[in-house]
Design an enzyme around this catalytic site. Structure first.
Site, PDB file in Angstrom:
ATOM      1  CB  THR A   1      -0.904  -0.025   1.260  1.00 58.57           C
ATOM      2  OG1 THR A   1      -1.467   1.270   1.447  1.00 58.57           O
ATOM      3  CG2 THR A   1      -0.117  -0.360   2.517  1.00 58.57           C
ATOM      4  CG  ASP A   2      -1.101   5.029  -0.953  1.00 58.56           C
ATOM      5  OD1 ASP A   2      -1.685   4.338  -0.090  1.00 58.56           O
ATOM      6  OD2 ASP A   2      -1.650   5.984  -1.542  1.00 58.56           O
ATOM      7  CD  GLU A   3      -3.453   3.187   4.301  1.00 61.34           C
ATOM      8  OE1 GLU A   3      -3.367   3.213   5.540  1.00 61.34           O
ATOM      9  OE2 GLU A   3      -4.481   2.825   3.699  1.00 61.34           O
TER      10      GLU A   3
ATOM     11  CE1 TYR B   1      -3.105  -2.898   5.667  1.00 59.27           C
ATOM     12  CE2 TYR B   1      -3.202  -0.545   5.192  1.00 59.27           C
ATOM     13  CZ  TYR B   1      -3.160  -1.860   4.746  1.00 59.27           C
ATOM     14  OH  TYR B   1      -3.161  -2.131   3.397  1.00 59.27           O
TER      15      TYR B   1
ATOM     16  CE  LYS C   1       0.396  -4.741   2.879  1.00 62.85           C
ATOM     17  NZ  LYS C   1       0.090  -6.101   2.309  1.00 62.85           N
TER      18      LYS C   1
HETATM   19  P1  NAD Z   1      -9.206  -7.749   2.158  1.00 58.31           P
HETATM   20  O1  NAD Z   1      -9.211  -7.488   3.627  1.00 58.31           O
HETATM   21  O2  NAD Z   1     -10.445  -7.449   1.358  1.00 58.31           O
HETATM   22  O3  NAD Z   1      -8.868  -9.284   1.881  1.00 58.31           O
HETATM   23  C1  NAD Z   1      -7.830  -9.948   2.547  1.00 58.31           C
HETATM   24  C2  NAD Z   1      -7.937 -11.443   2.231  1.00 58.31           C
HETATM   25  O4  NAD Z   1      -6.811 -12.091   2.864  1.00 58.31           O
HETATM   26  C3  NAD Z   1      -9.207 -12.096   2.787  1.00 58.31           C
HETATM   27  O5  NAD Z   1      -9.782 -12.950   1.809  1.00 58.31           O
HETATM   28  C4  NAD Z   1      -8.703 -12.886   3.991  1.00 58.31           C
HETATM   29  O6  NAD Z   1      -9.466 -14.057   4.267  1.00 58.31           O
HETATM   30  C5  NAD Z   1      -7.276 -13.221   3.582  1.00 58.31           C
HETATM   31  N1  NAD Z   1      -6.414 -13.424   4.751  1.00 58.31           N
HETATM   32  C6  NAD Z   1      -6.301 -12.607   5.835  1.00 58.31           C
HETATM   33  N2  NAD Z   1      -5.455 -13.142   6.735  1.00 58.31           N
HETATM   34  C7  NAD Z   1      -4.996 -14.314   6.188  1.00 58.31           C
HETATM   35  C8  NAD Z   1      -4.091 -15.303   6.621  1.00 58.31           C
HETATM   36  N3  NAD Z   1      -3.494 -15.225   7.813  1.00 58.31           N
HETATM   37  N4  NAD Z   1      -3.834 -16.356   5.797  1.00 58.31           N
HETATM   38  C9  NAD Z   1      -4.445 -16.444   4.582  1.00 58.31           C
HETATM   39  N5  NAD Z   1      -5.341 -15.554   4.137  1.00 58.31           N
HETATM   40  C10 NAD Z   1      -5.611 -14.491   4.929  1.00 58.31           C
HETATM   41  O7  NAD Z   1      -7.963  -6.965   1.588  1.00 58.31           O
HETATM   42  P2  NAD Z   1      -7.829  -6.122   0.228  1.00 58.31           P
HETATM   43  O8  NAD Z   1      -8.419  -4.790   0.419  1.00 58.31           O
HETATM   44  O9  NAD Z   1      -8.272  -6.972  -0.896  1.00 58.31           O
HETATM   45  O10 NAD Z   1      -6.241  -5.945   0.165  1.00 58.31           O
HETATM   46  C11 NAD Z   1      -5.418  -6.951  -0.423  1.00 58.31           C
HETATM   47  C12 NAD Z   1      -3.977  -6.524  -0.332  1.00 58.31           C
HETATM   48  O11 NAD Z   1      -3.790  -5.289  -1.009  1.00 58.31           O
HETATM   49  C13 NAD Z   1      -3.484  -6.300   1.098  1.00 58.31           C
HETATM   50  O12 NAD Z   1      -2.185  -6.807   1.187  1.00 58.31           O
HETATM   51  C14 NAD Z   1      -3.513  -4.794   1.267  1.00 58.31           C
HETATM   52  O13 NAD Z   1      -2.545  -4.381   2.188  1.00 58.31           O
HETATM   53  C15 NAD Z   1      -3.185  -4.334  -0.139  1.00 58.31           C
HETATM   54  N6  NAD Z   1      -3.746  -3.011  -0.519  1.00 58.31           N
HETATM   55  C16 NAD Z   1      -5.050  -2.705  -0.309  1.00 58.31           C
HETATM   56  C17 NAD Z   1      -5.552  -1.464  -0.737  1.00 58.31           C
HETATM   57  C18 NAD Z   1      -7.027  -1.107  -0.588  1.00 58.31           C
HETATM   58  O14 NAD Z   1      -7.430   0.014  -0.943  1.00 58.31           O
HETATM   59  N7  NAD Z   1      -7.890  -2.001  -0.124  1.00 58.31           N
HETATM   60  C19 NAD Z   1      -4.718  -0.546  -1.350  1.00 58.31           C
HETATM   61  C20 NAD Z   1      -3.380  -0.896  -1.558  1.00 58.31           C
HETATM   62  C21 NAD Z   1      -2.914  -2.132  -1.149  1.00 58.31           C
END
Ligand code: NAD
Length: 347
Positions: A130-132, A155, A159
């Site tokens: 993430t950009d965070e 969080y 990350k």
């Molecule tokens: P999300 O919370 O919607 O989904 C996370 C998934 O990971 C879920 O299906 C969950 O069951 C699974 N999970 C969690 N803990 C686990 C574990 N211990 N073992 C196996 N599976 C596990 O998340 P998202 O919003 O889809 O984000 C996905 C990735 O992208 C993350 O790494 C997040 O940091 C990154 N990200 C998110 C955003 C955003 O805007 N949502 C932006 C940039 C980066």
């Protein structure tokens, strides 16, 4: 390619699974099915003979070794994480365990598998972040890939730690890693605890539309399917060890974003009286709320030729249409623990 995708039942992971299957790849979706998981997000992709599912936790090294040995993937796309800042404020422990320790186990399992294969340099471990991790900007400037890390929430700190581990495994063990850091995503299948779906669903229910603080916090929004497209491009084209910032160049304050959603809803599902914007309610701010994020996407644009395909107005209109058409999907999630509650004010 055969891709091992972690977190493929989550919001972004499921978009990657759907796109990878549509583009002819084989996918092994590894997911622990936490509160944030929605297997329905990949129901259509799961019909493909090129899809398989592994119910496993990234903290379980033995399970990871079994999965690598069984499926022999060409690449890993690591998205599994705890992802909600407000939850990280109330309970940072799972963020440390999943995002840091879980990534460590993924790296070690991938390294053992890669070594057993004879260390092919075609293998990839793509870490999705993430950009965070870069912290909070003032009124000007943008995050580049060289911006020093300065995370400010449990969080983003977890990350950031996972990003450091991935780079270290690349430098120290030669594991073929690539990284990407993306801005805020929105779109279909967005779990109803994050800002965009909360606003759409509260508006449809005639409930207050909660805005943290004065709504001036700025985020750089990207449509989730454009992010999935960028991720597959990074996986296929990025030189080893390279990292890419991914953003939509769509900076909006939270208040502006909510007003745009209200305007779209006013057109598509008018209220009997007034505008949805009349429901906007300012609530206590998030502790340590980062003021502004903005991504400079020059590197991914110039080196890989990537650009987002939709403007934020188009993307939000599509998102609203999707939520209007998929009531069964979101209703089923509204009973999950914490959904609909105000979280993250315990600090
Ligand atoms: P999300 O919370 O919607 O989904 C996370 C998934 O990971 C879920 O299906 C969950 O069951 C699974 N999970 C969690 N803990 C686990 C574990 N211990 N073992 C196996 N599976 C596990 O998340 P998202 O919003 O889809 O984000 C996905 C990735 O992208 C993350 O790494 C997040 O940091 C990154 N990200 C998110 C955003 C955003 O805007 N949502 C932006 C940039 C980066």
């Amino acid at each position: 390619m055969k891709l091992l995708i972690t977190g493929g039942c989550g919001f972004i992971g499921s978009a990657v699974v759907r796109l990878a299957i549509a583009r002819g790849h084989s996918v092994v979706n590894l997911d622990a099915l936490t509160y944030a998981a929605c297997p329905d997000n990949v129901a259509e992709a799961a019909q493909s003979p090129r899809y398989s599912f592994e119910h496993a936790d990234i903290r379980d090294r033995k399970a990871l070794d079994r999965i690598f040995a069984r499926h022999q993937p060409d690449a890993v796309m690591h998205l599994a994480a705890e992802s909600h800042v407000d939850r990280s404020i109330d309970g940072p422990g799972t963020f440390i365990e999943t995002n840091i320790t879980g990534t460590y186990h993924m790296l070690e399992a991938a390294r053992a598998y890669w070594a057993a294969q004879g260390k092919p340099d075609t293998f990839r471990f793509h870490h999705i972040s993430t950009d965070e991790v870069f912290g909070s900007l003032g009124a000007t400037g943008q995050f580049t890939e060289d911006t020093p890390y300065g995370p400010r929430s449990p969080y983003s700190a977890s990350k950031a730690a996972s990003d450091h581990l991935v780079r270290a495994w690349g430098e120290t063990y030669g594991l073929p890693v690539v990284l990407s850091n993306c801005s805020n995503n929105y779109g279909p299948f967005h779990f109803p605890e994050k800002l965009v779906p909360v606003i759409i669903l509260n508006a449809l229910a005639g409930k207050p539309l909660p805005i943290y603080g004065d709504g001036s916090n700025v985020r750089d929004w990207l449509y989730v399917e454009d992010h999935a497209d960028a991720l597959l491009l990074v996986l296929e084209k990025a030189p080893l060890g390279r990292s890419y910032n991914i953003g939509g160049e769509n900076e909006r304050s939270n208040l502006q974003l909510v007003h745009t959603i209200c305007t779209i809803l006013d057109e598509k599902r008018p209220r009997s009286t007034g505008s949805y914007a009349d429901l906007i309610t300012f609530v206590t701010d998030r502790p340590g709320h980062d003021a502004r994020y903005a991504i400079d996407p020059t590197r991914i644009r110039e080196e890989l030729g990537w650009r987002p395909s939709v403007t934020i107005e188009e993307g939000l209109a599509r998102t609203v249409d999707w939520f209007l058409a998929n009531e069964n999907w979101w209703r089923a999630l509204q009973n999950r623990a914490g959904v609909g509650e105000r979280l993250g004010v315990t600090a």
